[in-house]
Design an enzyme around this catalytic site. Structure first.
Site, mmCIF file in Angstrom:
data_model
loop_
_atom_site.group_PDB
_atom_site.id
_atom_site.type_symbol
_atom_site.label_atom_id
_atom_site.label_comp_id
_atom_site.label_asym_id
_atom_site.label_seq_id
_atom_site.Cartn_x
_atom_site.Cartn_y
_atom_site.Cartn_z
ATOM 1 N N LYS A 115 18.192 56.813 -19.567
ATOM 2 C CA LYS A 115 17.240 55.881 -20.177
ATOM 3 C C LYS A 115 16.045 55.586 -19.277
ATOM 4 O O LYS A 115 14.936 55.395 -19.760
ATOM 5 C CB LYS A 115 17.962 54.582 -20.552
ATOM 6 C CG LYS A 115 19.007 54.735 -21.650
ATOM 7 C CD LYS A 115 19.652 53.398 -21.972
ATOM 8 C CE LYS A 115 20.638 53.522 -23.127
ATOM 9 N NZ LYS A 115 21.795 54.355 -22.794
ATOM 10 N N GLU A 199 15.786 45.245 -18.300
ATOM 11 C CA GLU A 199 14.745 45.044 -19.302
ATOM 12 C C GLU A 199 14.639 43.572 -19.678
ATOM 13 O O GLU A 199 15.625 42.822 -19.601
ATOM 14 C CB GLU A 199 15.058 45.824 -20.589
ATOM 15 C CG GLU A 199 14.835 47.298 -20.499
ATOM 16 C CD GLU A 199 15.082 47.985 -21.828
ATOM 17 O OE1 GLU A 199 14.727 49.162 -21.937
ATOM 18 O OE2 GLU A 199 15.636 47.347 -22.745
ATOM 19 N N HIS A 234 26.770 45.115 -29.547
ATOM 20 C CA HIS A 234 25.765 46.175 -29.419
ATOM 21 C C HIS A 234 26.134 47.438 -30.199
ATOM 22 O O HIS A 234 25.538 48.494 -29.970
ATOM 23 C CB HIS A 234 25.517 46.530 -27.943
ATOM 24 C CG HIS A 234 25.149 45.355 -27.092
ATOM 25 N ND1 HIS A 234 23.949 44.685 -27.228
ATOM 26 C CD2 HIS A 234 25.821 44.704 -26.110
ATOM 27 C CE1 HIS A 234 23.898 43.689 -26.363
ATOM 28 N NE2 HIS A 234 25.028 43.674 -25.677
ATOM 29 N N ARG A 296 20.568 64.035 -31.292
ATOM 30 C CA ARG A 296 21.626 64.555 -32.164
ATOM 31 C C ARG A 296 21.456 63.936 -33.540
ATOM 32 O O ARG A 296 20.577 63.104 -33.761
ATOM 33 C CB ARG A 296 22.998 64.170 -31.605
ATOM 34 C CG ARG A 296 23.120 62.663 -31.340
ATOM 35 C CD ARG A 296 24.516 62.242 -30.982
ATOM 36 N NE ARG A 296 24.599 60.902 -30.447
ATOM 37 C CZ ARG A 296 24.592 59.787 -31.168
ATOM 38 N NH1 ARG A 296 24.486 59.866 -32.477
ATOM 39 N NH2 ARG A 296 24.676 58.600 -30.600
#
Length: 665
Positions: A115, A199, A234, A296
């Site tokens: 990420k 973040e 999540h 994907r």
């Protein structure tokens, strides 16, 4: 391309087989010991056994899968999603073995696999990213200083993987260190990489992702967006397309940004660019930020297929064969609305703990108008601890969002799964919630409305009457050749009257009287308002009552000594005899704490003789990809610990003994 090996299992394997068969392509299934009798094995042209039940010894063994492909003469490998689908080394190995990998190139997978690196690439390409820290210095001091500079709340995220693993929200500096260590530990265990990024945590976000597709001829298109904001831990619970209430200008900007992202890494095939919208000031003014790219096909791809009319697996196969995309951007249109839910084997009313066991009865609502069902299991199959506990995906399509939601609620009402506990009734309440219907959604929706989403406890009189009539009405039509049946409920002096005791989950008892009338109708007494109804079974589960011209319909399931009545997405349970029991959540008198589900002991935080307070963490158990904290139900002293870390324990295994009386002595 004559034959494809599918390096996956369950519903995605069956989904790929369905398209391949339509295209005249043979398929090869792979399976572990646990999946020997699974539907995808029976439906493929060929099947190869690849190892024991644990995924690490079967579905994650790249060399075994490639060996199976070569042995069966496959031309290509489709990785599905999960397992090896985003493994760059596997994509390279397929190519080196002379096999076509139906997915992006290994370089694109690597570019988006971490990420932090992905965000750097996106920033360079001009795609907006969330403010944060994506550096290589992973020391506690550096990460703590970055979090303090960004400002709380912040989100710690593992740079590898997904599905909520290695992710923690932190609301203040004092909590940061503990949360960081927990996230790193989880990330290392799940992905073999404990690096994280920091973040800014958006307090009112929506999760919106864009489906992109690219071919080997330089063409890249998007197929609009999906809203995946309804999440728990999540992980996505409900997905829909298009995103409700999204302004056209924002939809266009997000689509263009997703195409830019795909072009920046030379992408080929199906991919999903995930964005987060800050809707704290409303969706009209919402800025969007790049989160990550899934290289994907996604679990939720059916909603995109239903609103665009395209088969994305077919597109994948055609692109892998070197064909150009068969549609230009201007050709792709949105048709109606689609909503998808994931039916899981889990106890939604008991903290969403995974549930295992044999599916003794399974009826999925295939054939309903506008409803699609993708499932990887059949009746009689075991739901095990080894894999994701998803039973099926239920997807509904309609001319608009309201029609799609109503169809999906009807599909959930018609779904029957007996054996492991499921989240079926929770899903029906969730998508039937007034705020969801109006599109007032964000990622905190479920947590914010959890109290509203609890099972209904107040039962209206009409439902009590319907339940009593269902209990008293035989499903089979009577034999009218018998004079005793033909005479009906005749009595010499008094009308035929029957009493039905209905016990609610809270132990309350309602006695309903049924008095049969000469015209076949039944007078229902014992309620605040007397009712008269004419009951009838339409099939084994559909029951209806004509209450003096007002028709009430329900799905009614009969269990041992109980009824389950489903109406409009709401589920009501009625016991037919008094089986009141003690509080199952209370601490047992002997202080013995047992495993609530099968799982692996990840950590033990107490030892014999140690004093603990109520709510203190005792042990962490991993089951079905999730961590579950077991805490002390009362203040006490640890009497004994009966397991070790890394032990695999069955449901009901004695874990810890707690002496409550000693603490109070």
């Amino acid at each position: 391309m004559r034959r494809i090996l599918i390096a996956n299992r369950g519903e995605i394997a069956r989904r790929i087989i369905r398209t391949a068969r339509r295209m005249g392509i043979e398929t090869v299934a792979v399976y572990s010991d646990a999946d020997a009798n699974a539907p995808h094995v029976a439906e493929a042209t060929l099947a190869v056994h690849i190892g024991p039940a644990p995924a690490a010894e079967s579905y994650l063994r790249a060399e075994k899968i490639i060996e199976a492909a070569l042995k069966t003469g496959a031309d290509a490998i489709h990785p599905g999603y999960g397992f090896l689908s985003e493994n760059a080394a596997f994509a390279d190995a397929c190519q080196q073995a002379g096999l076509i990998f139906i997915g992006p190139g290994a370089d694109a997978i690597r570019a988006m696999g971490l990420k932090d690196g992905a965000k750097k690439l996106m920033r360079q390409a001009g795609v907006p990213i969330v403010p944060g820290y994506q550096g290589d210095d992973q020391s506690l001091d550096r990460l703590q200083r970055s979090a303090n500079a960004i400002g709380y709340p912040i989100l710690i995220k593992a740079v590898a993987g997904g599905g909520g693993k290695g992710m923690r929200r932190v609301d203040d500096a004092a909590s940061f260190a503990d949360a960081l260590l927990a996230a790193k530990r989880e990330a290392q265990r799940a992905f073999g990489n404990d690096s994280v990024l920091i973040e800014k945590y958006l307090t009112c976000p929506r999760h919106v992702e864009v489906q992109v597709f690219a071919d080997t001829h330089g063409n890249v298109v998007h197929l609009f967006e999906r809203d995946c904001s309804l999440q728990r831990r999540h992980q996505k619970v409900v997905e829909e397309a298009p995103a409700p209430g999204l302004p056209e200008a924002l939809r266009r900007a997000m689509g263009e940004a997703a195409v830019t992202a795909a072009k920046a890494i030379g992408y080929v095939g199906a991919g999903t660019v995930e964005f987060i919208l800050d809707v704290s000031e409303g969706v009209e003014k919402a800025p969007f930020y790049f989160m990550e790219m899934n290289t994907r096909l996604q679990v939720e791809h059916p909603v995109t297929e239903l609103i665009t009319g395209y088969d994305l697996v077919e597109w994948q196969i055609r692109v892998a064969r070197g064909e150009p995309l068969h549609a230009r951007q201007e050709d792709i249109r949105i048709n109606g609305h689609a909503v998808e839910v994931r039916l899981y084997a889990e106890d939604a009313e008991g903290g969403f703990l995974p549930s295992t066991g044999r599916l003794e009865r399974l009826h999925l609502p295939e054939g309903l108008a506008g409803v699609r069902v993708d499932s990887g299991v059949v009746e009689g199959q075991e739901i095990t601890v080894h894999y994701d506990p998803m039973i099926a995906k239920l997807i509904a399509h309609g001319t608009d969002r309201t029609v799609a939601i109503d169809r999906l609620i009807g599909a959930l009402d018609a779904t029957i799964a007996v054996g492991p506990k499921t989240n079926r009734s929770f899903l029906a309440r969730l998508i039937g919630h007034p705020a969801f219907r109006t599109g007032d959604i964000d990622t905190g929706f479920i947590e914010r409305h959890l109290e509203d989403l609890a099972p209904i406890t107040e039962v209206p009189d009409r439902l009590l009457a319907l339940a009593a009539l269902a209990a008293a009405t035989p499903r089979e039509k009577p034999d009218m050749s018998s004079p005793w049946t033909a005479l009906g409920p005749w009595r010499l002096n008094l009308p035929y009257r029957q009493s039905i005791d209905l016990f609610l989950p809270d132990g309350a008892k309602h006695t309903v009287t049924l008095t049969r009338q000469a015209d076949g109708a039944i007078a229902v007494g014992g309620l605040d308002e007397p009712l008269t109804g004419l009951p009838a079974w339409r099939d084994a589960y559909r029951f209806e009552v004509d209450f003096s011209g007002s028709l009430a319909r329900a799905m009614v399931l009969t269990h041992e000594h109980s009824l389950e009545v489903r109406v409009g997405g709401l589920t009501f349970h009625f016991g037919l005899r008094d089986e009141a029991a003690g509080d199952k959540g209370a601490l047992p008198r002997d202080g013995k704490l047992t495993a609530p589900m099968p799982g692996k002991v990840l950590g033990i935080f107490v030892k014999p003789g140690q004093s603990v307070a109520a709510g203190e963490r005792l042990l962490v158990l991993e089951a079905m990809k999730m961590e579950h904290r077991l805490t002390a139900p009362a203040t006490g002293i640890i009497k004994a610990v009966h397991v070790d870390e890394n032990d695999q324990v069955p449901e009901g295994r004695l874990l810890i003994e707690l002496d409550v009386e000693a603490a109070s002595a």
